[in-house]
Each structure stands twice: as structure tokens, then as C-alpha cells.
Scaffold this active site. Structure first.
Site, mmCIF file in Angstrom:
data_model
loop_
_atom_site.group_PDB
_atom_site.id
_atom_site.type_symbol
_atom_site.label_atom_id
_atom_site.label_comp_id
_atom_site.label_asym_id
_atom_site.label_seq_id
_atom_site.Cartn_x
_atom_site.Cartn_y
_atom_site.Cartn_z
ATOM 1 N N ASP A 142 -43.138 -9.560 -12.703
ATOM 2 C CA ASP A 142 -41.951 -8.724 -12.857
ATOM 3 C C ASP A 142 -40.835 -9.390 -12.041
ATOM 4 O OD1 ASP A 142 -39.929 -6.886 -12.675
ATOM 5 O OD2 ASP A 142 -41.209 -5.213 -12.047
ATOM 6 N N ALA A 145 -35.075 -10.880 -19.757
ATOM 7 C CA ALA A 145 -33.797 -10.180 -19.584
ATOM 8 C C ALA A 145 -33.939 -8.763 -20.106
ATOM 9 C CB ALA A 145 -32.684 -10.904 -20.352
ATOM 10 N N THR A 201 -32.314 -6.800 -22.608
ATOM 11 C CA THR A 201 -31.432 -7.237 -23.705
ATOM 12 C C THR A 201 -30.902 -6.089 -24.571
ATOM 13 O OG1 THR A 201 -33.363 -7.594 -25.102
ATOM 14 C CG2 THR A 201 -32.538 -9.505 -23.883
ATOM 15 N N THR A 253 -25.879 -16.034 -22.877
ATOM 16 C CA THR A 253 -25.432 -15.415 -24.126
ATOM 17 C C THR A 253 -23.927 -15.543 -24.359
ATOM 18 O OG1 THR A 253 -25.165 -13.221 -25.138
ATOM 19 C CG2 THR A 253 -25.365 -13.256 -22.775
ATOM 20 N N ASP A 254 -23.538 -15.471 -25.626
ATOM 21 C CA ASP A 254 -22.100 -15.448 -25.944
ATOM 22 C C ASP A 254 -21.465 -14.105 -25.564
ATOM 23 O OD1 ASP A 254 -23.471 -14.066 -28.005
ATOM 24 O OD2 ASP A 254 -21.781 -14.334 -29.369
ATOM 25 N N TYR A 261 -24.148 -5.592 -20.160
ATOM 26 C CA TYR A 261 -25.047 -6.712 -20.460
ATOM 27 C C TYR A 261 -24.330 -8.047 -20.215
ATOM 28 C CZ TYR A 261 -27.778 -9.966 -23.367
ATOM 29 O OH TYR A 261 -28.503 -11.046 -23.826
ATOM 30 N N LYS A 312 -25.183 -10.759 -17.202
ATOM 31 C CA LYS A 312 -25.609 -12.120 -17.569
ATOM 32 C C LYS A 312 -24.631 -13.147 -16.980
ATOM 33 C CE LYS A 312 -28.497 -13.212 -20.256
ATOM 34 N NZ LYS A 312 -29.924 -13.607 -20.074
HETATM 35 N N1 LIG Z 1 -31.938 -12.427 -29.064
HETATM 36 C C1 LIG Z 1 -30.731 -12.950 -29.119
HETATM 37 O O1 LIG Z 1 -30.060 -12.956 -30.167
HETATM 38 C C2 LIG Z 1 -30.128 -13.579 -27.885
HETATM 39 C C3 LIG Z 1 -28.825 -14.094 -27.983
HETATM 40 C C4 LIG Z 1 -28.265 -14.713 -26.861
HETATM 41 C C5 LIG Z 1 -28.986 -14.815 -25.693
HETATM 42 N N2 LIG Z 1 -30.233 -14.280 -25.618
HETATM 43 C C6 LIG Z 1 -30.950 -14.424 -24.351
HETATM 44 O O2 LIG Z 1 -32.182 -15.039 -24.638
HETATM 45 C C7 LIG Z 1 -33.181 -14.575 -23.734
HETATM 46 C C8 LIG Z 1 -34.371 -14.072 -24.524
HETATM 47 O O3 LIG Z 1 -33.908 -13.018 -25.355
HETATM 48 P P1 LIG Z 1 -34.879 -12.293 -26.390
HETATM 49 O O4 LIG Z 1 -34.126 -12.003 -27.611
HETATM 50 O O5 LIG Z 1 -36.183 -13.021 -26.447
HETATM 51 O O6 LIG Z 1 -35.084 -10.923 -25.612
HETATM 52 P P2 LIG Z 1 -36.274 -9.864 -25.735
HETATM 53 O O7 LIG Z 1 -36.952 -9.995 -27.043
HETATM 54 O O8 LIG Z 1 -35.680 -8.562 -25.319
HETATM 55 O O9 LIG Z 1 -37.270 -10.376 -24.626
HETATM 56 C C9 LIG Z 1 -36.953 -10.247 -23.276
HETATM 57 C C10 LIG Z 1 -38.218 -10.451 -22.500
HETATM 58 O O10 LIG Z 1 -37.921 -10.200 -21.123
HETATM 59 C C11 LIG Z 1 -39.011 -9.504 -20.586
HETATM 60 N N3 LIG Z 1 -38.620 -8.751 -19.403
HETATM 61 C C12 LIG Z 1 -37.782 -7.702 -19.321
HETATM 62 N N4 LIG Z 1 -37.709 -7.254 -18.056
HETATM 63 C C13 LIG Z 1 -38.525 -8.049 -17.319
HETATM 64 C C14 LIG Z 1 -38.893 -8.093 -15.960
HETATM 65 N N5 LIG Z 1 -38.391 -7.223 -15.072
HETATM 66 N N6 LIG Z 1 -39.761 -9.039 -15.539
HETATM 67 C C15 LIG Z 1 -40.285 -9.912 -16.438
HETATM 68 N N7 LIG Z 1 -39.991 -9.920 -17.744
HETATM 69 C C16 LIG Z 1 -39.111 -9.007 -18.186
HETATM 70 C C17 LIG Z 1 -39.470 -8.583 -21.701
HETATM 71 O O11 LIG Z 1 -40.772 -8.175 -21.468
HETATM 72 P P3 LIG Z 1 -41.282 -6.738 -22.032
HETATM 73 O O12 LIG Z 1 -41.200 -6.843 -23.505
HETATM 74 O O13 LIG Z 1 -42.642 -6.648 -21.478
HETATM 75 O O14 LIG Z 1 -40.300 -5.736 -21.484
HETATM 76 C C18 LIG Z 1 -39.349 -9.501 -22.911
HETATM 77 O O15 LIG Z 1 -40.534 -10.244 -23.081
HETATM 78 C C19 LIG Z 1 -32.507 -13.511 -22.874
HETATM 79 O O16 LIG Z 1 -32.094 -14.120 -21.684
HETATM 80 C C20 LIG Z 1 -31.283 -13.115 -23.682
HETATM 81 O O17 LIG Z 1 -30.240 -12.682 -22.836
HETATM 82 C C21 LIG Z 1 -30.819 -13.670 -26.689
#
Ligand SMILES: NC(=O)c1ccc[n+]([C@@H]2O[C@H](COP(=O)([O-])OP(=O)(O)OC[C@H]3O[C@@H](n4cnc5c(N)ncnc54)[C@H](OP(=O)(O)O)[C@@H]3O)[C@@H](O)[C@H]2O)c1
Length: 249
Positions: free
Chosen positions: A4, A28, A30, A69-70, A92, A96
Site C-alpha cells: 500500500d 494511483a 484514478t 496524465t494529461d 486528480y 498528479k
Molecule cells: N487509464 C488512463 O486512461 C490513464 C491516462 C493517463 C494517465 N494514467 C495514469 O496511469 C496510471 C495507471 O492508471 P490505470 O488506468 O491503470 O489506473 P487503475 O486501473 O485505476 O489502476 C490503478 C492501480 O493503482 C492501485 N492502487 C490504488 N491505490 C493504491 C495504494 N494505496 N497502494 C497501492 N496500489 C494502489 C489500484 O489497486 P486496487 O485496484 O487494488 O485499488 C490499481 O491497481 C496511473 O498513474 C494513472 O494516473 C491513466
């Protein structure tokens, strides 16, 4: 080993035990509207957690890569370059951006900003593609915003870009995203066409009509010419990326 990132103790314990050469933080909070409802959690996960990871990374001399992120931009003048001034609209985006600043205070670490990720796992939770495909398969009408512009990014391409950045010892701030800028509505249509589904069920809607808690950047997207030039990575248009992710669709 589970970790965590909001627990300084756990972060240190896991990193001291594994002594990685590189740490890639994709963790994150998200849920963009959830961040507005719980800004304390947003700060803890998106900013404080990154501070704990950075401290622990420095203790074992690991390189640190933060995925960002954007949403650090306000979406009034996208697509954006690395040198454009961030102006986040949401909790958010602000949390970030605060994390980015912590990373940039240290010289050798790296931030890669990306946007609208989609991957080959159609069953992934909160997958935009899964929502479009399932809705159209069920013949359900859906509404998709036609005023948010981004460049959707295939997760496997992002992974290759991150690997390239590691191999080439990149540091600082880079953008990595897809080749093509389009609205979310156009992206939904492309998904529908790719899976041969009834795209007439998709209707455009304005972001404002959704009444979401957090404002979204509208004219956004990320220009990644710096990364393409420095690290020789490639990106792809949406149709090709969909064909690569879902070859038998
Ligand atoms: N998805 C997009 O379109 C997008 C766009 C731009 C940037 N990003 C960035 O890309 C990265 C990955 O995004 P994603 O879409 O894969 O997000 P996601 O599907 O929401 O996954 C986020 C992960 O973070 C974990 N997490 C949350 N709180 C935590 C904590 N306290 N300790 C450890 N793990 C934790 C979650 O675990 P649990 O599921 O167990 O909570 C989940 O596995 C993030 O940094 C996000 O800001 C994403």
C-alpha cells in the site's frame, strides 16, 4: 509482495527487501470524480504515496518512473508539449501534478505523461472498450462525449516506450501517447467498426450534459515528438492499435 503506497513503512519494507534497480509507479487513485469527493485520499495516494516511493527509491539507489496524465492541463489549448504550463482543473490533476513536482526535484528520475489508455484485455475493470463492445452487443444505445479530444494510447505501446526509456537512461519529463487525435465519440465509433457492431447506437453528447463532479480538460492530448526523437519510440493510429490489440475481432 503487496504494497500500500500510502504506508511509508510498507513502501520502505518492500523496497528494502527487493532492492529493485527501477521502480515504475502505476498506482494511483484514478476515479476522477471520486478524487473530488475525497481529496484527502487523492493527496495521500497520488502525491504522498509518490513521496514515500521516491524516498525509498533513493535509499536503494533505484531509478523511479512515475506515470502521469494529461489531466495536469486545463484542456483549453491542447495538444500539449512537455514545456506547456500545467493548469489542472480537478483534484486528480492537481495531486498528479504535485507528484510530478516531487519527481522533478530529483535529477535522475522520470515522468511519462500519457492519456486515454486502452489495452488488449477486454475484461479489464473500467475499460472503455468493454463498455462500448458490451453495450453494442446488447443493442443498447449509448452516449459518448464528442467534445473531449485526446490521443488514445495502447498500453502495450506505452510499456515498450517505458522499457526504451529505462534502457536509454531517460530522465525528466516525457509525453507518450497515440499518433491520432480524436474525440471520445470518434474513438467509440472506431471501436464499434473494429468489432463490426452497430455504431448507429452510439450518440454524441456534450461533456457538460453529463453533470460530472470534476471538470474535464476538453481540447487535450499529448504531443510526443520529444520522446520519438530522443528515444526512437513509435506510436500508432487508433485503427492500427485496435487491430494489434484485438487481431481476431
Ligand atoms: N487509464 C488512463 O486512461 C490513464 C491516462 C493517463 C494517465 N494514467 C495514469 O496511469 C496510471 C495507471 O492508471 P490505470 O488506468 O491503470 O489506473 P487503475 O486501473 O485505476 O489502476 C490503478 C492501480 O493503482 C492501485 N492502487 C490504488 N491505490 C493504491 C495504494 N494505496 N497502494 C497501492 N496500489 C494502489 C489500484 O489497486 P486496487 O485496484 O487494488 O485499488 C490499481 O491497481 C496511473 O498513474 C494513472 O494516473 C491513466
Amino acid at each position: 509482495m503487496p504494497c500500500d503506497i500510502t504506508s511509508e513503512h510498507q513502501v520502505r519494507e518492500v523496497i528494502q527487501a527487493s532492492r529493485p534497480a527501477v521502480i515504475i509507479n502505476t498506482a494511483a487513485f484514478t476515479d476522477v470524480d471520486g478524487n473530488e469527493r475525497d481529496p484527502e485520499k487523492a493527496d495521500l495516494v497520488n502525491t504522498k504515496g509518490v513521496e514515500y516511493l521516491l524516498t525509498a527509491a533513493d535509499e536503494v539507489d533505484a531509478r523511479f518512473i512515475q506515470v502521469s496524465t494529461d489531466y495536469v492541463f486545463d484542456g483549453t489549448a491542447g495538444p500539449y508539449l512537455e514545456e506547456d504550463t500545467p493548469a489542472p482543473l480537478s483534484v486528480y490533476g492537481r495531486t498528479k501534478l504535485a507528484a510530478e513536482r516531487l519527481v522533478l526535484e530529483r535529477d535522475r528520475h522520470l515522468i511519462i505523461r500519457t492519456n486515454v489508455l486502452f489495452g488488449p484485455d477486454i475484461h479489464a475493470p473500467a475499460s472503455f472498450i468493454r463498455w462500448i463492445v458490451n453495450s453494442l452487443r446488447e443493442d443498447e444505445p449509448i452516449r459518448v462525449v464528442d467534445d473531449q479530444v485526446n490521443n488514445p494510447t495502447l498500453t502495450t505501446h506505452l510499456a515498450v516506450a517505458i522499457k526504451s526509456a529505462i534502457d536509454q537512461h531517460a530522465a525528466g519529463l516525457y509525453h507518450y501517447a497515440g499518433l491520432e487525435f480524436l474525440t471520445r465519440y470518434e474513438f467509440a465509433l472506431r471501436i464499434g467498426y473494429h468489432f463490426s457492431l452497430p455504431v448507429h447506437k452510439i450518440a454524441p453528447i456534450a461533456t457538460e450534459e453529463l453533470g460530472q463532479l470534476a471538470p474535464r480538460p476538453l481540447l487535450s492530448g499529448l504531443i510526443c515528438s520529444k520522446m520519438k526523437m530522443d528515444l526512437k519510440v513509435r506510436n500508432a493510429n487508433v485503427t492500427d492499435a485496435l487491430a494489434e490489440a484485438f487481431p481476431r475481432a
